[in-house]
Scaffold this active site. Structure first.
Site, PDB file in Angstrom:
ATOM      1  CE  LYS A   1      33.278 133.542 149.384  1.00 46.87           C
ATOM      2  NZ  LYS A   1      32.010 134.271 149.364  1.00 46.87           N
TER       3      LYS A   1
ATOM      4  N   GLY B   1      37.500 141.793 144.138  1.00 50.31           N
ATOM      5  CA  GLY B   1      36.871 142.341 145.334  1.00 50.31           C
ATOM      6  C   GLY B   1      37.672 143.523 145.844  1.00 50.31           C
ATOM      7  CB  SER B   2      37.546 145.349 148.976  1.00 49.72           C
ATOM      8  OG  SER B   2      37.765 144.345 149.939  1.00 49.72           O
TER       9      SER B   2
ATOM     10  CB  THR C   1      39.031 141.070 150.639  1.00 47.86           C
ATOM     11  OG1 THR C   1      37.976 141.729 151.308  1.00 47.86           O
ATOM     12  CG2 THR C   1      38.812 139.589 150.692  1.00 47.86           C
ATOM     13  CB  ALA C   2      43.382 141.917 147.495  1.00 45.65           C
TER      14      ALA C   2
ATOM     15  CD  GLU D   1      41.480 142.116 137.361  1.00 49.66           C
ATOM     16  OE1 GLU D   1      41.421 143.354 137.450  1.00 49.66           O
ATOM     17  OE2 GLU D   1      42.155 141.543 136.496  1.00 49.66           O
TER      18      GLU D   1
ATOM     19  CB  CYS E   1      35.724 147.930 140.051  1.00 51.01           C
ATOM     20  SG  CYS E   1      35.634 147.065 138.476  1.00 51.01           S
TER      21      CYS E   1
ATOM     22  CD  GLU F   1      36.201 150.728 145.344  1.00 48.48           C
ATOM     23  OE1 GLU F   1      36.442 149.929 146.254  1.00 48.48           O
ATOM     24  OE2 GLU F   1      36.149 150.411 144.141  1.00 48.48           O
TER      25      GLU F   1
END
Ligand code: NAD
Length: 487
Positions: free
Chosen positions: A178, A231-232, A235-236, A253, A287, A391
């Site tokens: 996705k 991703g962020s 979200t992780a 990551e 990143c 970030e």
């Protein structure tokens, strides 16, 4: 909302076929602010169909030899290279990045991801030990895990998606991927090449849609035993919680707040252009971008003067213009978020030396509604400021002074992230000492973004769990077994 027929409409790719979806999301061209594409708003039903197809394809794909899979991956790399220009144009339009960056970084790397894993899969060996006194030998064997769930972000769309698909299928897994709902076009284009490359139906399935709907359906699916996510950090955390009841294997990551440490013996002729790139390349939406620059006090004023003068030369504008250095940010919301950091810094008493709020930005007529921002340099920021801790993920970098090696290591490590760091010095001993003590998964000295895909990539602390690379990805995407034989 009514749409003209000219809109590009994407479809999911399931079981080797393009499948329409019952609902769609608008996707914007960041350099004009116009809706130009419609992306499937997939949910449980579409994910279910994709997982079913990936499961059905697994027995055949996993039983192919590494050499057969390698040949297919190489063909796919050839086809992406053949269509490089079309992919680069699409990536630039969809993401806002400059055509030059898409041509020279994103798409060549996407092709290379397939080529690299096509080669590396041929060279792994497993372990063997002997216990002579027991009359035993032990060896390990590795097998693909099953259906891999792959979720990627919007900043390097095809580059990061293929960094996951290539090792997953090279190892014999089948996948449901996705991409980000904001940058889905190049993934959809790649689906058109799979059959020609010889990828059997069902080996690669792509489901488009949002994180909360399509993404969560994928991470919660009981038949998807491993998830590779980029991703962020926020979200992780959600993915970790949601997938916990299924005890899934996770590779995460995540974000960074990467320091560049510049000692007074650094070669500024190399350091300044590289640090400009590390701060502003891809609009600062990488990143690995530098966002905290620590400069030793003796060269602080000189560095700042030269750095700001060079930053002002970066041309912001239409991403399809090959002379442009900075394209558009991904979305209106993201642009506002990045700008808000500059305002917060000013409110705290920091000095904005160039860029946002200081210089004026002249845009071509067609780009007036695009999400553009000038490269921005902020000085005199406190280490505790949100601009030095969070970030920002945009073309904003903070420059501060330091006195000693000991002090700068402590300050560089004083954030929750630990992805990458850069050290500039001509003293080899110092470079080694500092690199060893920095809390970062990657340390570059006297360079930035030079990567050997053989070696581990990933972050410490809130920047991630696990590593990716030739051996690391092989280990993640395979299940190991230890077998003991007594003779
Ligand atoms: P994001 O976390 O918002 O989204 C990433 C992906 O996750 C998207 O496909 C999104 O749809 C999906 N997603 C969102 N919520 C989800 C959920 N609840 N369940 C499942 N999937 C979900 O990140 P982003 O804004 O797209 O990307 C920027 C972030 O990615 C930055 O923090 C950046 O540092 C990080 N990043 C890290 C690396 C790395 O290699 N460490 C590389 C690139 C980007």
């Amino acid at each position: 909302m009514a749409h003209s027929k000219a809109l590009l409409v994407l479809e999911n790719f399931i079981g080797g076929k393009f499948v329409p979806c019952s609902s769609y999301i608008d996707s914007y061209n960041p350099s004009t602010g116009d809706v130009y594409c419609r992306v499937p708003d997939s949910g449980k039903e579409e994910v279910e169909a994709a997982v079913k197809s990936a499961k059905a394809a697994f027995p055949i794909w996993s039983s192919k030899s590494p050499l057969e899979r390698s040949q297919i991956l190489n063909k796919l790399a050839d086809l992406i290279e053949r269509d490089l220009e079309a992919f680069a144009q699409a990536e630039s339009k969809d993401q806002g990045k400059t055509i030059t960056f898409a041509r020279t970084v994103d798409i060549p790397r996407a092709a290379y991801n397939f080529r690299f894993f096509a080669s590396s899969i041929l060279h792994h060996t497993t372990e063997c030990t002997e216990m002579a006194t027991m009359g035993c030998m032990h060896y390990t064997s590795r097998a693909p895990v099953g259906v891999a769930g792959l979720i990627s972000p919007w900043n390097l769309p095809l580059y990061l998606l293929t960094w996951k698909i290539a090792p997953a299928i090279a190892c014999g897994n089948t996948v449901v991927a996705k991409p980000s709902e904001m940058t889905s076009v190049t993934a959809w284009m790649m689906c058109k090449l799979l059959e020609k490359a010889g990828v059997p139906h069902g080996v690669v399935n792509i489901v488009f849609g949002t994180g909360t709907k399509a993404g969560e359906a994928l991470i919660c699916h009981p038949d998807v035993p491993l998830i590779s996510f980029t991703g962020s950090t926020l979200t992780a955390q959600r993915i970790t919680e949601k997938s916990a009841p299924h005890c899934k294997r996770l590779s995460l990551e995540l974000g960074g707040k990467n320091p560049a440490i510049i000692f007074d013996d650094a070669d500024l002729t190399q350091c300044i252009p590289t640090t400009l790139r590390s701060s502003f390349a891809n609009q600062g939406e990488i990143c690995l971008c530098t966002s905290r620059i620590f400069v030793q006090r003796g060269i602080y004023s000189e560095f700042l003067k030269r750095f700001v003068a060079e930053a002002k030369k970066w041309k912001v504008g239409n991403p399809s213009d090959p002379t442009v250095d900075v394209g558009a940010l991904i979305s209106k919301e993201h642009l506002e978020k990045v700008r808000s950091y500059v305002k917060k810094a000013q409110a705290e008493g920091a000095r904005v030396l160039c860029g946002e709020g200081v210089d004026s930005l002249a845009l071509p007529t067609g780009n007036q509604k695009g999400y553009f921002m000038l490269p921005t340099v902020i000085a005199e920021v406190k280490d505790e400021s949100c601009c030095m801790q969070e970030e920002i993920f945009g073309p904003v970098t903070c420059v501060v002074a330091f006195d000693t090696e000991e002090e700068v290591i402590e300050r560089a490590n004083s954030v929750k992230y630990g992805l990458a760091a850069t050290v500039w010095s001509s003293n080899v001993g110092r470079v080694h000492r500092v690199a060893q003590r920095l809390q970062a998964g990657l340390v570059w000295t006297n360079c930035w973004l030079v990567r050997d895909l053989n070696l581990p990539f990933g972050g410490m602390k809130a920047s991630g769990i696990g590593r990716e690379g030739a051996k690391d990805s092989y280990e993640f995407f395979t299940e190991v077994k230890t077998i003991t034989i007594k003779h």
